[in-house]
Design an enzyme around this catalytic site. Sequence first.
Site, PDB file in Angstrom:
ATOM      1  N   HIS A  98       0.881  -1.352   0.029  1.00 35.55           N
ATOM      2  CA  HIS A  98       0.076   0.087   0.008  1.00 35.55           C
ATOM      3  C   HIS A  98       0.874   1.406  -0.045  1.00 35.55           C
ATOM      4  O   HIS A  98       2.067   1.225   0.589  1.00 35.55           O
ATOM      5  CB  HIS A  98      -0.875  -0.120   1.173  1.00 35.55           C
ATOM      6  N   ASP A 113       3.202  -3.969   8.121  1.00 39.19           N
ATOM      7  CA  ASP A 113       1.594  -3.054   8.059  1.00 39.19           C
ATOM      8  C   ASP A 113       0.663  -4.035   8.007  1.00 39.19           C
ATOM      9  O   ASP A 113       0.502  -5.021   7.212  1.00 39.19           O
ATOM     10  CB  ASP A 113       1.899  -2.477   6.466  1.00 39.19           C
ATOM     11  N   GLN A 121      -4.300  -5.020   6.955  1.00 43.96           N
ATOM     12  CA  GLN A 121      -5.241  -6.176   6.209  1.00 43.96           C
ATOM     13  C   GLN A 121      -4.956  -7.613   6.965  1.00 43.96           C
ATOM     14  O   GLN A 121      -5.518  -8.682   6.629  1.00 43.96           O
ATOM     15  CB  GLN A 121      -5.011  -6.456   4.947  1.00 43.96           C
ATOM     16  N   LYS A 181     -10.512  -0.587  10.457  1.00 44.11           N
ATOM     17  CA  LYS A 181     -10.476  -1.785   9.284  1.00 44.11           C
ATOM     18  C   LYS A 181     -10.339  -3.095  10.413  1.00 44.11           C
ATOM     19  O   LYS A 181     -10.866  -4.207   9.787  1.00 44.11           O
ATOM     20  CB  LYS A 181      -8.974  -2.059   8.642  1.00 44.11           C
ATOM     21  N   CYS A 236      -4.674   2.363  -3.656  1.00 44.04           N
ATOM     22  CA  CYS A 236      -3.546   2.722  -2.981  1.00 44.04           C
ATOM     23  C   CYS A 236      -2.334   2.002  -3.422  1.00 44.04           C
ATOM     24  O   CYS A 236      -1.451   1.794  -2.303  1.00 44.04           O
ATOM     25  CB  CYS A 236      -3.793   3.354  -1.501  1.00 44.04           C
TER      26      CYS A 236
HETATM   27  N1  PLP Z   1      -1.749  -0.515   4.458  1.00 43.19           N
HETATM   28  C1  PLP Z   1      -2.725  -1.330   3.930  1.00 43.19           C
HETATM   29  C2  PLP Z   1      -2.337  -2.708   3.538  1.00 43.19           C
HETATM   30  C3  PLP Z   1      -4.089  -0.872   3.691  1.00 43.19           C
HETATM   31  O1  PLP Z   1      -5.223  -1.722   3.212  1.00 43.19           O
HETATM   32  C4  PLP Z   1      -4.263   0.414   4.250  1.00 43.19           C
HETATM   33  C5  PLP Z   1      -5.719   1.004   4.025  1.00 43.19           C
HETATM   34  O2  PLP Z   1      -6.346   0.763   3.009  1.00 43.19           O
HETATM   35  C6  PLP Z   1      -3.424   1.174   4.957  1.00 43.19           C
HETATM   36  C7  PLP Z   1      -2.158   0.610   4.840  1.00 43.19           C
HETATM   37  C8  PLP Z   1      -3.782   2.576   5.380  1.00 43.19           C
HETATM   38  O3  PLP Z   1      -4.554   2.507   6.387  1.00 43.19           O
HETATM   39  P1  PLP Z   1      -5.156   3.935   7.006  1.00 43.19           P
HETATM   40  O4  PLP Z   1      -5.763   4.628   5.939  1.00 43.19           O
HETATM   41  O5  PLP Z   1      -6.357   3.323   7.887  1.00 43.19           O
HETATM   42  O6  PLP Z   1      -4.022   4.435   7.681  1.00 43.19           O
END
Ligand code: PLP
Length: 424
Positions: free
Chosen positions: A134, A211, A214, A237, A381
Amino acid sequence: MTRAAETSGSLLCFDVDRVREDFPVLHQKIRDRDLVYLDNAATTQKPQTVIDAISRYYGQQNANIHRGVHYLSQEATFAYERARARIRLFLNAAANAEIIFVRGTTEGINLVAHSYGGSNLKENDEIVISHTEHHSNIIPWQLLCARTGAILRVVPVDDDGQFLLEEYAALLNDRTRIVAVAHASNALGTINPVREIARLAHDRGAVVVVDGAQGVPHLPVDVRDLDCDFYAFSGHKVFGPTGVGILYGRKSLIDAMPPYEGGGSMIKTVSFEETTYADLPAKFEAGTPHIAGGIALESAIDYVTALGPERIAAYETTLLEYAIDLLSEIDGLRLIGAAPKRDRIGDRVGVISFVMEAAHPHDIGTILDTEGVAVRAGHHCAQPAMARFGVPATVRASLAFYNTHEEIDALAAGLRKVNEVFGG
Ligand code: PLP
């Protein structure tokens, strides 16, 4: 016991209809159709207990924390710190001091990049990420490279979106300082082999940042078993509120790291000559936090724990298998990522990315919306991941434990309608 037997055993008491009753938002019509919410990788819906926790905080407990001597402030502080302790147990971290409240995954990763990266990296040091990250796990490292002169290295993935461990091992060297990977890809659903990634990184003396945006919603997570140094996730999430998340950090590392932001709550003493910083985790929690969010995140974690992360993973796998079978039969539909590999289905979370010959992903998303089916269309993203698969965008249906097989039928019916409308 075989894996299949374990799965069916653990599913015996998974009553999805009962679970759905806890989520008020699911019981509504969208454009005269029953809502089918399949955009869970973007954000998840909230159980009533989470909504109640927020309302209770503002209705009965509201006060600033960590600084008041009065009753309400002490109550709110107690509730917030109890949430931290609960989340420590959920992640199996060694100490409450290792649980830092942040705004979400994005802030967690930026904190590590600034604080750990800024104080430990120098020119020509290397940071390793994967091709399917991401943007939140790409750009903080690019910014760190720009500040320090460090170099970003990218681990390739195969045509199924699987992390290539051998190529990764070959990229590691004595200049590798940080390895940052997603627990699971938001664009493809692939689960990365984090334990093995961490072992190889540690052999080279690098730290490992996961990260977990997910990961936590779909998988049991044990940071000590994964042996990662940092693990970030977002409350929204995992069926909790927006604007709150967690960064787990290994105590020996975060103890030595400088603060990320300065302000109230993160100090011991302040004078114009010298400021000393609070102990962990306060050192990283400047300013008034999202108090209601932290407290309600505990309710979300309680909810997930009561359902059982293993049962959630097993149930979602049955949905995923069903969805892949159904979508594979649709004319002109191409699954992107690990989808075709049936034997690896346990290696994925419930994210299904696809394109169709008949229409652009945005048009598909619009047609599905007219059927009450909410999916995401775009690059998610994860533009480098899209580029790897030669597509500018995909349609992404992402599952949660409250989704049903009937909802997958509705998705498939909507996609057949796309073919009718666009003549595919
Ligand atoms: N990393 C992953 C794999 C994601 O799916 C997301 C959000 O879609 C993020 C990071 C960023 O999360 P947040 O916008 O809640 O900080």
